[in-house]
Design a protein around this motif. Structure first.
Motif, PDB file in Angstrom:
ATOM      1  N   UNK A   1     -69.879   2.456  35.790  1.00 23.02           N
ATOM      2  CA  UNK A   1     -69.592   3.797  36.056  1.00 23.02           C
ATOM      3  C   UNK A   1     -67.966   3.858  36.064  1.00 23.02           C
ATOM      4  N   UNK A   2     -67.197   3.031  36.656  1.00 24.14           N
ATOM      5  CA  UNK A   2     -65.796   3.074  36.805  1.00 24.14           C
ATOM      6  C   UNK A   2     -65.181   3.035  35.436  1.00 24.14           C
ATOM      7  N   UNK A   3     -65.637   2.014  34.433  1.00 26.01           N
ATOM      8  CA  UNK A   3     -65.484   1.603  33.174  1.00 26.01           C
ATOM      9  C   UNK A   3     -65.711   3.122  32.466  1.00 26.01           C
ATOM     10  N   UNK A   4     -66.593   3.766  32.740  1.00 27.74           N
ATOM     11  CA  UNK A   4     -66.753   5.074  31.680  1.00 27.74           C
ATOM     12  C   UNK A   4     -65.745   6.149  32.203  1.00 27.74           C
ATOM     13  N   UNK A   5     -65.547   6.344  33.595  1.00 29.24           N
ATOM     14  CA  UNK A   5     -64.893   7.195  34.304  1.00 29.24           C
ATOM     15  C   UNK A   5     -63.254   7.002  33.544  1.00 29.24           C
ATOM     16  N   UNK A   6     -62.747   5.628  33.541  1.00 30.42           N
ATOM     17  CA  UNK A   6     -61.572   5.319  33.087  1.00 30.42           C
ATOM     18  C   UNK A   6     -61.380   5.006  31.775  1.00 30.42           C
ATOM     19  N   UNK A   7     -62.352   4.936  30.862  1.00 29.75           N
ATOM     20  CA  UNK A   7     -62.455   4.749  29.512  1.00 29.75           C
ATOM     21  C   UNK A   7     -61.641   3.084  29.474  1.00 29.75           C
ATOM     22  N   UNK A   8     -62.060   2.370  30.284  1.00 35.26           N
ATOM     23  CA  UNK A   8     -61.262   1.197  30.502  1.00 35.26           C
ATOM     24  C   UNK A   8     -61.401   0.261  29.247  1.00 35.26           C
TER      25      UNK A   8
ATOM     26  N   UNK B   1     -59.542  -0.472  39.640  1.00 40.29           N
ATOM     27  CA  UNK B   1     -59.953   0.427  38.469  1.00 40.29           C
ATOM     28  C   UNK B   1     -58.613   0.740  37.821  1.00 40.29           C
ATOM     29  N   UNK B   2     -58.778   1.229  36.588  1.00 46.24           N
ATOM     30  CA  UNK B   2     -57.835   1.819  35.637  1.00 46.24           C
ATOM     31  C   UNK B   2     -58.070   1.492  34.218  1.00 46.24           C
ATOM     32  N   UNK B   3     -57.171   1.929  33.363  1.00 43.02           N
ATOM     33  CA  UNK B   3     -57.394   1.856  31.991  1.00 43.02           C
ATOM     34  C   UNK B   3     -57.527   0.557  31.275  1.00 43.02           C
ATOM     35  N   UNK B   4     -56.657  -0.286  32.067  1.00 41.00           N
ATOM     36  CA  UNK B   4     -56.459  -1.773  31.500  1.00 41.00           C
ATOM     37  C   UNK B   4     -57.737  -2.473  31.748  1.00 41.00           C
ATOM     38  N   UNK B   5     -58.355  -2.267  32.890  1.00 40.70           N
ATOM     39  CA  UNK B   5     -59.325  -3.184  33.694  1.00 40.70           C
ATOM     40  C   UNK B   5     -59.954  -2.745  34.907  1.00 40.70           C
TER      41      UNK B   5
END
Length: 364
Positions: free
Chosen positions: A51-58, A286-290
């Motif tokens: 879910x974090x990956x989706x939120x941050x489009x990581x 969490x963040x854009x990179x990872x």
């Protein structure tokens, strides 16, 4: 952290290991197919990372991992060297906890080493061999401590009394993990590395036809009743089906699980339960990179958690900027949680909680 997969020969250990790691460990219908332990790393399922990956489009998602060791089948007499027992016992000693696979299915094509399906008898065969090995370890220690008591060493005298009580407990066929002792007594014995002091999850292995009634299956229920007496958890699954599921892509896996009426893979349950059994939790970054899950022991404070990312983070720790995963998901963004006052600045004494999303501030 290692989980050792143990059990009698032909109960489904290597099949389960194959499913867990997709490592292709040899699995055959005869005892001692596995001699050297197979080792594999597996990701701990965690929807929070998805879910974090989706939120941050990581660009990258990284899960916590746990190590499983497929240990060859133990047999009666293993503590005396039967069936290469001494070698297998040494492999168990190197693990941190045990997943004890118990055969709860009938199949005329798969030989049972004792000639009949008897889950509790199988558990007790393994447990007693580990108890016998611990008694041998204990007696060696008693010999050494006994020599020290002759000089009137009060610490040695107290330890000898503890060892005598423990020996009685083991001779009743009970594992060290069910022996009542104080924190000080546990500290005294921690370097003995008793096999039966390791925490256990029982894995009740069934066949596909048992899945619709797995909650009321008589074999599985026997294992649950046995485990309840020592406060252990039971995961019931079909190792053969789990192996098939592990080879499918997500869409086909979901369809096959629906066909069998399964809402969560038995393997996912086992991996998560094993992670918890070892006293492990995950904090998140969490963040854009990872977006990543970091493994720590329950009770870890913020500076030591920071050190998991980099030693400089721990050495130069200033503050931890913390928001809970649930709050972030509820309000939809980091800025929104900050506006709600849900982003906290925590200091060196803060005990990190499972699911904390943390940004560490440091200076070196």
């Amino acid at each position: 952290m290692k989980i050792g997969i143990v059990g009698l020969p032909n109960v489904g250990k290597s099949t389960l290991f194959n499913a867990i790691t997709k490592a292709g460990a040899e699995s055959a219908n005869y005892p001692f197919c596995t001699i050297e332990p197979n080792v594999g790393m597996v990701c701990v399922p965690d929807k929070r990372i998805e879910e974090l990956g989706k939120m941050y489009e990581t660009q990258k998602t990284t899960y916590a991992t746990i190590e499983f060791v497929d240990i060859a089948g133990l047999v009666k007499g293993a503590s005396k060297g039967e069936g290469l027992g001494n070698k297998f016992l040494s492999h168990i000693r190197e693990t941190d906890a045990i997943a004890h696979v118990v055969r709860c299915f009938e199949d005329d094509n798969i030989v049972h080493v004792n000639g009949k399906i008897d889950p509790i008898g199988d558990i007790e065969t393994i447990s007693l061999e580990l108890v016998f090995a611990d008694i041998e370890t204990l007696e060696k220690r008693m010999d050494r401590v006994g020599k020290m008591t002759k000089s009137g060493d009060k610490k040695a005298i107290a330890e000898m009394e503890l060892l005598r009580r423990l020996k009685t407990h083991l001779e009743d066929g009970k594992p060290v993990r069910t022996f009542e002792m104080t924190d000080d007594e546990r500290e005294t014995l921690k370097d003995a590395f008793f096999l039966t002091d390791k925490k256990v999850i029982y894995v009740a292995n069934v066949n596909e036809s048992q899945l619709p009634t797995i909650d009321t299956d008589p074999y599985v229920q026997k294992v649950r009743d046995y485990a309840k007496a020592e406060g252990a958890e039971v995961i019931a699954l079909c190792a053969k089906l789990e192996e098939e599921l592990s080879e499918l892509d997500d869409e086909d896996k979901e369809m096959m699980m629906q066909d069998y009426g399964i809402d969560e893979s038995g393997l996912d349950k086992l991996i998560k339960a094993s992670y918890s059994l070892l006293g492990l939790i995950s904090f998140l970054t969490s963040g854009k990179d990872e977006c990543r899950a970091w493994t720590i022991k329950k009770g870890t404070k913020a500076p030591q958690a920071a050190g998991k990312i980099h030693t400089d983070f721990e050495r130069g720790f200033i503050k931890a900027e913390v928001v809970s995963y649930d709050d972030l998901m509820k309000y939809g963004s980091y800025n929104a949680t900050r506006e709600k006052g849900l982003v906290r600045l925590e200091g060196k004494d803060y005990v990190v909680k499972d699911g904390d999303i943390i940004l560490f501030r440091f200076n070196v």
